[in-house]
Design an enzyme around this catalytic site. Structure first.
Site, PDB file in Angstrom:
ATOM      1  N   HIS A 207       0.854  -1.197   0.000  1.00  0.00           N
ATOM      2  CA  HIS A 207       0.000   0.000   0.000  1.00  0.00           C
ATOM      3  C   HIS A 207       0.889   1.246   0.000  1.00  0.00           C
ATOM      4  O   HIS A 207       1.852   1.315   0.758  1.00  0.00           O
ATOM      5  CB  HIS A 207      -0.883  -0.004   1.253  1.00  0.00           C
ATOM      6  CG  HIS A 207      -1.944   1.042   1.229  1.00  0.00           C
ATOM      7  ND1 HIS A 207      -1.692   2.367   1.499  1.00  0.00           N
ATOM      8  CD2 HIS A 207      -3.270   0.968   0.933  1.00  0.00           C
ATOM      9  CE1 HIS A 207      -2.824   3.053   1.392  1.00  0.00           C
ATOM     10  NE2 HIS A 207      -3.795   2.231   1.043  1.00  0.00           N
ATOM     11  N   CYS A 245      -3.611   2.725  -4.382  1.00  0.00           N
ATOM     12  CA  CYS A 245      -4.528   3.549  -3.591  1.00  0.00           C
ATOM     13  C   CYS A 245      -4.526   4.951  -4.179  1.00  0.00           C
ATOM     14  O   CYS A 245      -3.558   5.708  -4.004  1.00  0.00           O
ATOM     15  CB  CYS A 245      -4.129   3.556  -2.114  1.00  0.00           C
ATOM     16  SG  CYS A 245      -5.244   4.574  -1.118  1.00  0.00           S
ATOM     17  N   HIS A 318     -11.735   5.472   2.057  1.00  0.00           N
ATOM     18  CA  HIS A 318     -12.381   6.265   3.105  1.00  0.00           C
ATOM     19  C   HIS A 318     -13.619   7.000   2.584  1.00  0.00           C
ATOM     20  O   HIS A 318     -13.580   7.583   1.508  1.00  0.00           O
ATOM     21  CB  HIS A 318     -11.410   7.310   3.651  1.00  0.00           C
ATOM     22  CG  HIS A 318     -10.085   6.733   4.019  1.00  0.00           C
ATOM     23  ND1 HIS A 318      -8.980   7.500   4.258  1.00  0.00           N
ATOM     24  CD2 HIS A 318      -9.686   5.456   4.169  1.00  0.00           C
ATOM     25  CE1 HIS A 318      -7.962   6.720   4.557  1.00  0.00           C
ATOM     26  NE2 HIS A 318      -8.363   5.477   4.506  1.00  0.00           N
ATOM     27  N   TYR A 331     -14.702   5.020   7.746  1.00  0.00           N
ATOM     28  CA  TYR A 331     -15.192   3.678   7.446  1.00  0.00           C
ATOM     29  C   TYR A 331     -16.642   3.432   7.830  1.00  0.00           C
ATOM     30  O   TYR A 331     -17.002   2.360   8.299  1.00  0.00           O
ATOM     31  CB  TYR A 331     -14.247   2.627   8.065  1.00  0.00           C
ATOM     32  CG  TYR A 331     -12.954   2.521   7.295  1.00  0.00           C
ATOM     33  CD1 TYR A 331     -12.918   1.819   6.094  1.00  0.00           C
ATOM     34  CD2 TYR A 331     -11.793   3.157   7.722  1.00  0.00           C
ATOM     35  CE1 TYR A 331     -11.752   1.736   5.352  1.00  0.00           C
ATOM     36  CE2 TYR A 331     -10.618   3.080   6.981  1.00  0.00           C
ATOM     37  CZ  TYR A 331     -10.612   2.362   5.799  1.00  0.00           C
ATOM     38  OH  TYR A 331      -9.457   2.286   5.053  1.00  0.00           O
TER      39      TYR A 331
HETATM   40  C1  CS2 Z   1      -5.485   3.191   5.240  1.00  0.00           C
HETATM   41  C2  CS2 Z   1      -4.369   2.269   5.676  1.00  0.00           C
HETATM   42  O1  CS2 Z   1      -5.722   3.110   2.891  1.00  0.00           O
HETATM   43  C3  CS2 Z   1      -6.231   2.946   3.978  1.00  0.00           C
HETATM   44  O2  CS2 Z   1      -7.403   2.724   4.072  1.00  0.00           O
HETATM   45  O3  CS2 Z   1      -6.494   3.178   6.169  1.00  0.00           O
HETATM   46  O4  CS2 Z   1      -4.553   1.926   7.003  1.00  0.00           O
HETATM   47  C4  CS2 Z   1      -4.127   1.010   4.927  1.00  0.00           C
HETATM   48  O5  CS2 Z   1      -5.128   0.084   5.200  1.00  0.00           O
HETATM   49  C5  CS2 Z   1      -2.798   0.389   5.284  1.00  0.00           C
HETATM   50  O6  CS2 Z   1      -1.801   1.320   5.114  1.00  0.00           O
HETATM   51  C6  CS2 Z   1      -2.499  -0.844   4.470  1.00  0.00           C
HETATM   52  O7  CS2 Z   1      -1.473  -1.560   5.073  1.00  0.00           O
HETATM   53 MN    MN Z   2      -5.955   2.995   0.688  1.00  0.00          MN
END
Ligand code: CS2
Ligand code: MN
Length: 355
Positions: A207, A245, A318, A331
């Site tokens: 990520h 992401c 998010h 969330y």
């Molecule tokens: C974040 C991170 O992208 C997201 O939703 O909330 O917590 C993500 O889940 C972590 O970095 C993945 O390891």
């Molecule tokens: Mn993410």
């Protein structure tokens, strides 16, 4: 397309599997064992139990987010080998249960960082936001208190209390760890686990760092196209790839997300798609998923995924807190459900126009 939702398990999430099952088009969840401690090997019976629970609700586990990585691995301490051994044991358990995707990150100490978890948007919704000026004034040791103060009483993912109780010690341990060392330690970790991943066909999807620049003087490497390409090419395996992401990489307006997606054909195993608004240099607010609510072109992003033939799971990322929902920040059910449906709408249009 495979649309999923992140689910934190019945003890931690305000959203139920029953609710997730009713979001149009959502086929499964991305989850983890939230009560496991970072560094421990997961037990077969625990994985079997969560799998059964999800399947009994008519859904499927499409991946794990995250199997977190112990800081000793990131720092490169001699004790890392023991933690890597445990990580491999976890992968074996997942592989035997047919779970073939693991999302993880390699951010030192902190996972994602925000200055506010309940910033009010013009429409009255609240979102996670980031302001570099505020972060610059915060003592990193106090960061947890700051971020926890408006968490609605939920444990925040990536901000597990047991790790944060050692903040001072952790900062000391990271002294001398620069980008190059962190890269080396990531490569060491991946090299060690890839044979197991290949045996079970488990895709390791790193990520990106969030925000996509160094915070509190700690190094951050998964921040742009150049570094991501370096990372995927440094360990040559069909199981070494990334979670694209859009929101994390998109925190830096210099990152051209559709271009990054196109350059990573075959190396993206998992997609997080969300929007945000760049309000000033080093400042952003998360937004609704719609292009019109933020700074990103969501059509162009989904089109890039379509054009590279992406077949892995998507999830909305998010969401805003809307309609008086109380949930873990980012969330809740409502705004993520809107996001999931919107992204599927874009996909349907792109797909039909392509024919
Ligand atoms: C974040 C991170 O992208 C997201 O939703 O909330 O917590 C993500 O889940 C972590 O970095 C993945 O390891
Ligand atoms: Mn993410």
């Amino acid at each position: 397309m495979i649309m999923t939702l992140r689910w934190f398990g019945k003890n931690f999430d305000s959203v139920t599997l029953k609710q997730i099952r009713q979001i149009p088009g959502v086929k499964g969840v991305i989850t983890t064992l939230y009560d496991s401690k970072v560094g421990d090997a997961w037990k077969e019976e625990d994985v079997k139990a969560i799998k059964k629970e999800v399947e009994d609700a008519g859904l499927k586990i499409y991946g794990i987010e995250s199997v977190n990585i112990h800081d000793d691995i990131k720092i490169g301490l001699p004790s890392r080998d023991k933690y890597i051994e445990n990580y491999i044991k976890t992968l074996e358990v997942l592989g035997k249960e047919g779970i073939n995707l693991v999302c993880y990150n390699f951010m030192p100490v902190f996972d994602w960082t925000r200055s506010d978890l309940a910033k009010v948007r013009p429409d009255g919704s609240t979102v996670l936001s980031y302001d570099q000026d505020i972060i610059d004034k915060i003592d990193p040791q106090k960061m947890f208190e700051q971020i926890d103060s408006n968490s609605n009483g939920f444990v925040l993912p990536g901000w597990e209390p047991e790790r944060l109780s050692r903040l001072k010690e952790l900062f000391e341990m990271y002294k001398g760890i620069d980008d190059e060392k962190l890269f080396e330690n990531l490569k060491y970790f991946l090299t060690a686990i890839m044979p197991t991943c290949e045996k079970y066909n488990i895709k390791m999807a790193i990520h990106p760092d969030d925000p996509a620049w160094p915070v509190f003087g700690l190094p951050r490497i998964i921040v742009n196209k150049e570094n991501i390409l370096r990372m995927v090419n440094s360990v040559n395996s069909p199981c070494n790839g990334i979670t694209l992401c859009a929101g994390s990489l998109g925190s830096n307006p210099k990152n051209d997300i559709p271009d990054i997606i196109r350059s990573l054909k075959g190396k993206i195993f998992f997609a997080h798609v969300r929007n945000l608004e760049h309000t000033a240099p080093g400042k952003f607010q998360e937004a609704a998923h719609l292009s019109s609510d933020g700074s990103m072109d969501m059509f162009a992003i989904m089109k890039a995924f379509y054009d590279i033939g992406f077949e892995g799971p998507f999830r909305p990322d998010h969401g805003r807190a809307i309609w008086d929902e109380v949930s873990m920040p980012g969330y809740g059910l409502y705004d993520r459900a809107l996001g999931a449906v919107y992204l599927q709408g874009l996909w349907e249009a792109i797909e039909k126009m392509g024919k």
